[in-house]
Design a protein around this motif. Structure first.
Motif, PDB file in Angstrom:
ATOM      1  N   TYR A 156       0.830  -1.209   0.000  1.00  0.00           N
ATOM      2  CA  TYR A 156       0.000   0.000   0.000  1.00  0.00           C
ATOM      3  C   TYR A 156       0.855   1.247   0.000  1.00  0.00           C
ATOM      4  O   TYR A 156       0.554   2.232  -0.663  1.00  0.00           O
ATOM      5  N   ARG A 157       1.921   1.186   0.753  1.00  0.00           N
ATOM      6  CA  ARG A 157       2.825   2.325   0.834  1.00  0.00           C
ATOM      7  C   ARG A 157       3.360   2.661  -0.567  1.00  0.00           C
ATOM      8  O   ARG A 157       3.441   3.829  -0.955  1.00  0.00           O
ATOM      9  N   GLU A 158       3.718   1.629  -1.319  1.00  0.00           N
ATOM     10  CA  GLU A 158       4.241   1.869  -2.666  1.00  0.00           C
ATOM     11  C   GLU A 158       3.149   2.422  -3.582  1.00  0.00           C
ATOM     12  O   GLU A 158       3.405   3.297  -4.417  1.00  0.00           O
ATOM     13  N   LEU A 159       1.932   1.918  -3.399  1.00  0.00           N
ATOM     14  CA  LEU A 159       0.817   2.443  -4.197  1.00  0.00           C
ATOM     15  C   LEU A 159       0.575   3.917  -3.889  1.00  0.00           C
ATOM     16  O   LEU A 159       0.349   4.725  -4.786  1.00  0.00           O
ATOM     17  N   TRP A 160       0.634   4.249  -2.603  1.00  0.00           N
ATOM     18  CA  TRP A 160       0.440   5.650  -2.207  1.00  0.00           C
ATOM     19  C   TRP A 160       1.530   6.513  -2.807  1.00  0.00           C
ATOM     20  O   TRP A 160       1.281   7.640  -3.243  1.00  0.00           O
ATOM     21  N   GLU A 161       2.734   5.969  -2.790  1.00  0.00           N
ATOM     22  CA  GLU A 161       3.866   6.719  -3.330  1.00  0.00           C
ATOM     23  C   GLU A 161       3.640   7.027  -4.814  1.00  0.00           C
ATOM     24  O   GLU A 161       3.842   8.152  -5.273  1.00  0.00           O
ATOM     25  N   GLU A 162       3.196   6.022  -5.556  1.00  0.00           N
ATOM     26  CA  GLU A 162       2.931   6.203  -6.986  1.00  0.00           C
ATOM     27  C   GLU A 162       1.802   7.208  -7.200  1.00  0.00           C
ATOM     28  O   GLU A 162       1.879   8.084  -8.060  1.00  0.00           O
ATOM     29  N   GLU A 163       0.750   7.061  -6.389  1.00  0.00           N
ATOM     30  CA  GLU A 163      -0.409   7.939  -6.526  1.00  0.00           C
ATOM     31  C   GLU A 163      -0.042   9.378  -6.191  1.00  0.00           C
ATOM     32  O   GLU A 163      -0.480  10.309  -6.868  1.00  0.00           O
ATOM     33  N   ALA A 164       0.776   9.540  -5.182  1.00  0.00           N
ATOM     34  CA  ALA A 164       1.208  10.884  -4.797  1.00  0.00           C
ATOM     35  C   ALA A 164       1.985  11.532  -5.929  1.00  0.00           C
ATOM     36  O   ALA A 164       1.808  12.708  -6.242  1.00  0.00           O
ATOM     37  N   MET A 165       2.832  10.735  -6.566  1.00  0.00           N
ATOM     38  CA  MET A 165       3.614  11.226  -7.699  1.00  0.00           C
ATOM     39  C   MET A 165       2.694  11.623  -8.863  1.00  0.00           C
ATOM     40  O   MET A 165       2.905  12.638  -9.518  1.00  0.00           O
ATOM     41  N   ARG A 166       1.675  10.788  -9.080  1.00  0.00           N
ATOM     42  CA  ARG A 166       0.783  11.016 -10.215  1.00  0.00           C
ATOM     43  C   ARG A 166      -0.075  12.272  -9.985  1.00  0.00           C
ATOM     44  O   ARG A 166      -0.248  13.097 -10.880  1.00  0.00           O
ATOM     45  N   LEU A 167      -0.605  12.414  -8.765  1.00  0.00           N
ATOM     46  CA  LEU A 167      -1.521  13.514  -8.493  1.00  0.00           C
ATOM     47  C   LEU A 167      -0.811  14.825  -8.226  1.00  0.00           C
ATOM     48  O   LEU A 167      -1.226  15.872  -8.693  1.00  0.00           O
TER      49      LEU A 167
END
Lengths: 157, 183
Positions: free
Chosen positions: B137-148
């Motif tokens: 989840y942490r990695e998903l959040w990291e990706e999402e944060a980068m995207r948004l």
């Protein structure tokens, strides 16, 4: 050459040690502030596992500790070799957990109660049965913030 | 009176030479007794205890990632044996479901991880699995944060972090352990 050396030797003043106490006091205060004098003496062995997703527990006064592990050699006669629970300084039972939590709660200001965290320091080889029982006891006591204490795992996996 | 004044005169110059020694002594005492407080761990929020059985929520099978750990510390994910090292990728794939696989989550917001262990499971293994789930989840959040927001998750403010988390809500539901292997 000899001439030069002589001259320099003569002009070097003695280093003043007057500020030494101040420096030492500074260090002293640093260590005084960071010191936590009394931590519970463990009667059980607790080697926490390693993990990567770690959160630091900052406010020590808001944390209570529950230890689960195998009794150490000198205590094995009275405690056996099965995993046991330790609360504070005493080996305890599941039944003692609510009282232990209440006692800790009494020391914390009312408005900080929701931020109380229980740190479960569990030996890595313990089976989940006893851990689950403790978790159930915590849930029944409405202590839901739990921290599985762990060490940082080395980066190379 | 005369005597007192001489005493005063004497006491005006305390020899401070030993001050350093005293301070050193104290310093060494604190040096020895100090354990720089450090407690880190995996933070978990337990579900509240409810006496009566809750009515079972109907959740589509495809949205639930079942992770089982048995008493032999083996991992079973969605009915298949798996190595712990592969778990993180599997979880990420399940939640994101880039190819619209009908057996994986419909939407990241609907995904639920169901974790069940045995009473005989080693705590270390359990924590490793839990850690991998959190890491995924942490990695998903990291990706999402980068995207948004084009910034790493830690650099975001509270509201932004919440927004990122809401897109990939971390739901780990823990079932009561099975009782096959107890010590």
């Amino acid at each position: 050459m000899a001439h030069f050396q002589k001259k320099r030797g003569k002009t070097t003043p003695a280093i003043s040690t007057a500020s030494l106490p101040d420096i030492i006091f500074m260090l002293l205060f640093f260590f005084m502030v960071t010191t936590v004098l009394r931590t519970a003496t463990l009667k059980i062995q607790v080697i926490t596992p390693t993990a990567t997703e770690l959160t630091k527990l900052v406010k020590k006064s808001l944390v209570n500790y529950i230890y689960i592990g195998y009794p150490l050699k000198p205590y094995q006669k009275e405690l056996g070799t099965k995993p046991r629970i330790q609360l504070g300084d005493k080996i305890a039972d599941l039944r003692d957990i609510p009282l232990f939590l209440e006692q800790h709660k009494a020391k914390v200001p009312e408005k900080l109660h929701p931020r109380i965290t229980t740190s479960l320091r569990v030996h890595k080889d313990v089976t989940m049965g006893i851990v689950y029982d403790v978790k159930t006891a915590l849930r029944k006591a409405n202590q839901l913030k739990v921290n599985y204490s762990a060490k940082k795992k080395a980066e190379n996996q | 009176m005369a005597r007192r004044s001489t005493r005063e005169k004497l006491s005006q110059e305390i020899n401070a030479g030993s001050m350093a020694d005293i301070a050193f002594l104290l310093l060494i005492f604190f040096l020895v007794t100090t354990t720089i407080a450090e407690d880190k761990g995996v933070l978990v929020k337990l579900p509240p205890w409810v006496e009566e059985e809750q009515p079972e929520q109907i959740i589509k099978e495809r949205n639930v990632l079942t992770v089982l750990i048995n008493a032999q510390n083996q991992l079973l994910v969605e009915g298949e044996e798996m190595d712990i090292d592969d778990l993180r990728e599997a979880v990420k794939l399940f939640i994101k479901n880039p190819d619209n696989d009908p057996n994986k989550a419909e939407k990241p917001t609907k995904a639920i991880v169901s974790l069940q262990n045995d009473r005989g499971t080693k705590y270390e293994i359990y924590l490793q699995v839990y850690n991998e789930l959190k890491a995924a989840y942490r990695e998903l959040w990291e990706e999402e944060a980068m995207r948004l927001f084009g910034k790493p998750y830690d650099a975001l403010n509270k509201d932004q972090q919440r927004k990122v988390r809401n897109n990939f809500p971390l739901v780990i539901s823990e079932a009561d352990p099975t009782e096959f292997g107890e010590e």
